[in-house]
Design a protein around this motif. Structure first.
Motif, mmCIF file in Angstrom:
data_model
loop_
_atom_site.group_PDB
_atom_site.id
_atom_site.type_symbol
_atom_site.label_atom_id
_atom_site.label_comp_id
_atom_site.label_asym_id
_atom_site.label_seq_id
_atom_site.Cartn_x
_atom_site.Cartn_y
_atom_site.Cartn_z
ATOM 1 N N ASN A 4 -15.700 -12.770 -25.986
ATOM 2 C CA ASN A 4 -14.847 -13.739 -25.306
ATOM 3 C C ASN A 4 -15.522 -14.069 -23.977
ATOM 4 O O ASN A 4 -15.614 -13.219 -23.091
ATOM 5 N N LEU A 5 -15.993 -15.297 -23.863
ATOM 6 C CA LEU A 5 -16.763 -15.732 -22.697
ATOM 7 C C LEU A 5 -15.952 -16.594 -21.737
ATOM 8 O O LEU A 5 -16.511 -17.176 -20.808
ATOM 9 N N ALA B 70 -21.013 -19.704 -19.030
ATOM 10 C CA ALA B 70 -21.083 -19.621 -20.489
ATOM 11 C C ALA B 70 -21.027 -21.015 -21.112
ATOM 12 O O ALA B 70 -20.335 -21.902 -20.621
ATOM 13 N N VAL B 71 -21.742 -21.174 -22.204
ATOM 14 C CA VAL B 71 -21.824 -22.465 -22.893
ATOM 15 C C VAL B 71 -20.713 -22.667 -23.918
ATOM 16 O O VAL B 71 -20.596 -23.743 -24.496
ATOM 17 N N ALA B 72 -19.914 -21.624 -24.163
ATOM 18 C CA ALA B 72 -18.826 -21.692 -25.139
ATOM 19 C C ALA B 72 -17.750 -20.699 -24.720
ATOM 20 O O ALA B 72 -17.971 -19.873 -23.832
ATOM 21 N N ASP B 73 -16.604 -20.782 -25.366
ATOM 22 C CA ASP B 73 -15.532 -19.815 -25.103
ATOM 23 C C ASP B 73 -15.778 -18.502 -25.839
ATOM 24 O O ASP B 73 -15.381 -17.440 -25.374
ATOM 25 N N GLU C 288 -25.945 -9.768 -27.870
ATOM 26 C CA GLU C 288 -24.730 -9.243 -27.258
ATOM 27 C C GLU C 288 -25.000 -8.551 -25.925
ATOM 28 O O GLU C 288 -24.140 -8.537 -25.050
ATOM 29 N N ASP C 289 -26.209 -8.004 -25.750
ATOM 30 C CA ASP C 289 -26.554 -7.369 -24.485
ATOM 31 C C ASP C 289 -26.725 -8.382 -23.361
ATOM 32 O O ASP C 289 -26.515 -8.062 -22.189
ATOM 33 N N LEU C 290 -27.109 -9.619 -23.703
ATOM 34 C CA LEU C 290 -27.258 -10.659 -22.691
ATOM 35 C C LEU C 290 -25.911 -11.081 -22.103
ATOM 36 O O LEU C 290 -25.852 -11.607 -20.993
ATOM 37 N N TRP C 291 -24.847 -10.876 -22.860
ATOM 38 C CA TRP C 291 -23.494 -11.270 -22.445
ATOM 39 C C TRP C 291 -22.603 -10.038 -22.323
ATOM 40 O O TRP C 291 -21.429 -10.061 -22.676
ATOM 41 N N ASN C 292 -23.149 -8.934 -21.774
ATOM 42 C CA ASN C 292 -22.397 -7.685 -21.731
ATOM 43 C C ASN C 292 -21.219 -7.711 -20.759
ATOM 44 O O ASN C 292 -20.419 -6.790 -20.737
ATOM 45 N N ASP C 293 -21.089 -8.770 -19.972
ATOM 46 C CA ASP C 293 -19.926 -8.891 -19.092
ATOM 47 C C ASP C 293 -18.772 -9.611 -19.785
ATOM 48 O O ASP C 293 -17.703 -9.793 -19.203
ATOM 49 N N ALA C 294 -18.954 -9.985 -21.039
ATOM 50 C CA ALA C 294 -17.891 -10.619 -21.835
ATOM 51 C C ALA C 294 -16.940 -9.546 -22.360
ATOM 52 O O ALA C 294 -17.296 -8.376 -22.437
#
Length: 127
Positions: free
Chosen positions: A36-37, A43-46, A113-119
């Motif tokens: 969930n972004l 982020a480019v998407a939700d 998934e590691d690139l967006w680990n703050d999601a």
């Protein structure tokens, strides 16, 4: 005779993301996660939904099923597919949700998934 009109509420992004997970599970996608972004401004998407498969054939089957079900069941006509012919990493993009389907080795290599680990991450069990 009384005519009863059915009111169907449009699906929100959260509901569509959950449906997509089911579409992936139908084709035996593995280690499905949803990122969930919505609280990440750049982020480019939700949502990013990520899974992997053991073969290029299965990668294509998963992305084809997601596309088919989004168009025919959900009624989305803006599904954009990338990477289908390669079969190593394909994606289905609705604008609000991007579905990433990797072959197992490619997922391990890119570790998206590691690139967006703050999601906010939701993990689904394999069926």
């Amino acid at each position: 005779m009384t005519v009863i009109k059915s009111i169907i509420k449009p699906l929100n992004t959260d509901a569509i993301a959950e449906l997509i997970v089911g579409f992936i599970q139908d084709k035996k996608g593995k280690d499905i996660i949803s990122l969930n972004l919505t609280n990440i401004p750049e982020a480019v998407a939700d949502y990013f939904i990520i899974c992997h498969a053991d073969s290029t054939t299965q990668v294509r089957a998963i992305v084809d099923n997601v596309e088919h079900e989004l168009i025919n069941i959900v009624g989305l006509n803006n599904v954009h597919i990338e990477g289908r012919s390669n079969g190593q990493w394909a994606l289905a993009d609705t604008g609000d949700i991007v579905v990433h389907v990797f072959q197992t080795e490619a997922r391990e290599h890119y570790q998206l998934e590691d690139l967006w680990n703050d999601a906010t991450i939701k993990i689904y069990e394999n069926l």
